[in-house]
Design a protein around this motif. Structure first.
Motif, mmCIF file in Angstrom:
data_model
loop_
_atom_site.group_PDB
_atom_site.id
_atom_site.type_symbol
_atom_site.label_atom_id
_atom_site.label_comp_id
_atom_site.label_asym_id
_atom_site.label_seq_id
_atom_site.Cartn_x
_atom_site.Cartn_y
_atom_site.Cartn_z
ATOM 1 N N SER A 85 16.825 -7.014 -1.882
ATOM 2 C CA SER A 85 17.483 -6.903 -0.812
ATOM 3 C C SER A 85 16.988 -5.286 -0.015
ATOM 4 O O SER A 85 15.712 -5.650 -0.244
ATOM 5 N N GLN A 86 17.894 -4.727 0.094
ATOM 6 C CA GLN A 86 17.183 -3.859 1.513
ATOM 7 C C GLN A 86 16.380 -3.202 1.006
ATOM 8 O O GLN A 86 16.309 -2.081 -0.305
ATOM 9 N N LYS A 87 15.161 -2.889 2.208
ATOM 10 C CA LYS A 87 14.149 -1.722 1.359
ATOM 11 C C LYS A 87 14.344 -0.670 1.149
ATOM 12 O O LYS A 87 16.003 0.513 1.763
ATOM 13 N N ASN A 88 14.099 0.772 0.081
ATOM 14 C CA ASN A 88 14.165 2.276 -0.025
ATOM 15 C C ASN A 88 13.362 3.103 1.060
ATOM 16 O O ASN A 88 12.612 2.373 1.918
ATOM 17 N N VAL A 89 13.575 4.261 0.575
ATOM 18 C CA VAL A 89 13.084 5.135 1.770
ATOM 19 C C VAL A 89 11.523 5.267 2.085
ATOM 20 O O VAL A 89 11.006 4.900 2.716
ATOM 21 N N VAL A 90 10.639 4.868 0.257
ATOM 22 C CA VAL A 90 9.650 4.632 0.947
ATOM 23 C C VAL A 90 9.009 3.556 1.498
ATOM 24 O O VAL A 90 7.995 3.622 1.688
ATOM 25 N N GLN A 91 10.235 2.215 0.884
ATOM 26 C CA GLN A 91 9.476 1.118 1.403
ATOM 27 C C GLN A 91 9.953 0.745 2.466
ATOM 28 O O GLN A 91 8.389 0.220 3.549
ATOM 29 N N VAL A 92 10.264 1.208 3.345
ATOM 30 C CA VAL A 92 10.658 1.716 5.284
ATOM 31 C C VAL A 92 10.187 2.449 5.676
ATOM 32 O O VAL A 92 9.182 2.018 6.342
ATOM 33 N N ALA A 93 9.206 3.402 5.198
ATOM 34 C CA ALA A 93 8.369 4.209 5.683
ATOM 35 C C ALA A 93 7.293 3.697 5.384
ATOM 36 O O ALA A 93 5.946 3.924 6.638
ATOM 37 N N ALA A 94 6.379 3.281 4.373
ATOM 38 C CA ALA A 94 5.356 2.727 4.381
ATOM 39 C C ALA A 94 5.415 1.946 4.758
ATOM 40 O O ALA A 94 4.044 0.933 5.427
ATOM 41 N N SER A 95 5.966 0.464 5.508
ATOM 42 C CA SER A 95 5.718 -0.766 6.372
ATOM 43 C C SER A 95 5.891 -0.376 7.676
ATOM 44 O O SER A 95 5.631 -0.822 8.033
ATOM 45 N N SER A 96 6.392 1.557 8.184
ATOM 46 C CA SER A 96 6.059 1.674 9.150
ATOM 47 C C SER A 96 5.156 2.342 10.006
ATOM 48 O O SER A 96 4.054 3.044 9.618
ATOM 49 N N PRO A 97 3.855 2.020 11.040
ATOM 50 C CA PRO A 97 3.073 2.059 11.450
ATOM 51 C C PRO A 97 2.345 3.159 11.917
ATOM 52 O O PRO A 97 1.765 3.524 11.863
ATOM 53 N N ASP A 98 3.666 3.949 12.154
ATOM 54 C CA ASP A 98 3.921 5.332 12.482
ATOM 55 C C ASP A 98 4.066 6.140 11.393
ATOM 56 O O ASP A 98 4.785 7.177 12.109
ATOM 57 N N HIS A 99 4.671 5.808 10.478
ATOM 58 C CA HIS A 99 4.754 6.493 9.536
ATOM 59 C C HIS A 99 3.267 6.577 8.410
ATOM 60 O O HIS A 99 3.176 6.850 7.352
ATOM 61 N N THR A 100 2.204 6.642 8.568
ATOM 62 C CA THR A 100 0.891 6.240 7.719
ATOM 63 C C THR A 100 0.807 7.367 6.977
ATOM 64 O O THR A 100 0.171 7.086 6.418
ATOM 65 N N THR A 101 0.539 8.338 8.050
ATOM 66 C CA THR A 101 0.205 9.635 7.428
ATOM 67 C C THR A 101 1.531 9.844 6.296
ATOM 68 O O THR A 101 0.925 10.758 5.110
#
Length: 187
Positions: free
Chosen positions: A52-68
């Motif tokens: 399935s399409q990723k949820n907001v947490v999965q998208v943020a967690a997979s982004s190198p710009d959103h590790t913090t």
């Protein structure tokens, strides 16, 4: 024929009667207990779904710009909340946005005794409902999850939230993420 059917029913009854019903109950109870314990220790975020399409947490967690941001959401214990169906509009500060805060601010907020302050700040970045970038109006006020309000700005095709620029918008399975260049701080 009736005698054969009656014999089968009697034989089946004898087999069932010879089983120890307390063993069957223990097995069922054990399975129910294990299931309940698993549900209690892992919420919606524990559901494995690679299709399935990723949820907001999965998208943020997979982004190198959103590790913090991903670390903050985990520390604030908001992962399960934000993996639920929503829908959510999340204003997601980049790592660079967090770096603009005074030295030691992020580290301080990640301490256990500051968890409620961290939750308040993170919830100030979340609106319940889906608002795409083209739906914002200049001066529009939005009620955030923490009870605070943010003000949208729209000028010359640029959209801001409390003065923070929306750099990109990413649809997710449970809402939309608007990437922003500043951390929003509740008043």
């Amino acid at each position: 024929m009736k005698k054969v059917s009656l014999a089968i029913v009697i034989a089946a009854g004898a087999i069932l009667a010879s089983c120890n019903p307390s063993e069957q109950q223990v097995t069922t109870t054990e399975v129910q207990t294990e299931t309940t314990e698993a549900q209690a220790t892992a919420g919606q975020s524990a559901v494995q779904d690679d299709e399935s399409q990723k949820n907001v947490v999965q998208v943020a967690a997979s982004s190198p710009d959103h590790t913090t941001l991903a670390t903050a959401v985990k520390t604030a214990e908001l992962v399960d909340v934000l993996t639920n169906a929503g829908p959510f509009t999340v204003f997601a500060p980049t790592n660079a946005a967090f770096e603009k805060l005074p030295a030691g601010t992020v580290e301080g907020l990640l301490e256990p005794e500051k968890r409620s302050d961290l939750r308040n700040i993170l919830q100030y970045h979340v609106y319940v409902g889906i608002l795409n970038a083209d739906s914002f109006e200049d001066g529009q006020s939005l009620g955030q999850v923490n009870g605070g309000r943010v003000t949208m700005g729209v000028k010359d095709g640029k959209v801001t939230v409390n003065g923070a620029n929306i750099l990109a918008s990413i649809p997710t399975s449970n809402g939309v993420i608007h990437v922003i260049d500043q951390v929003l701080l509740p008043q």
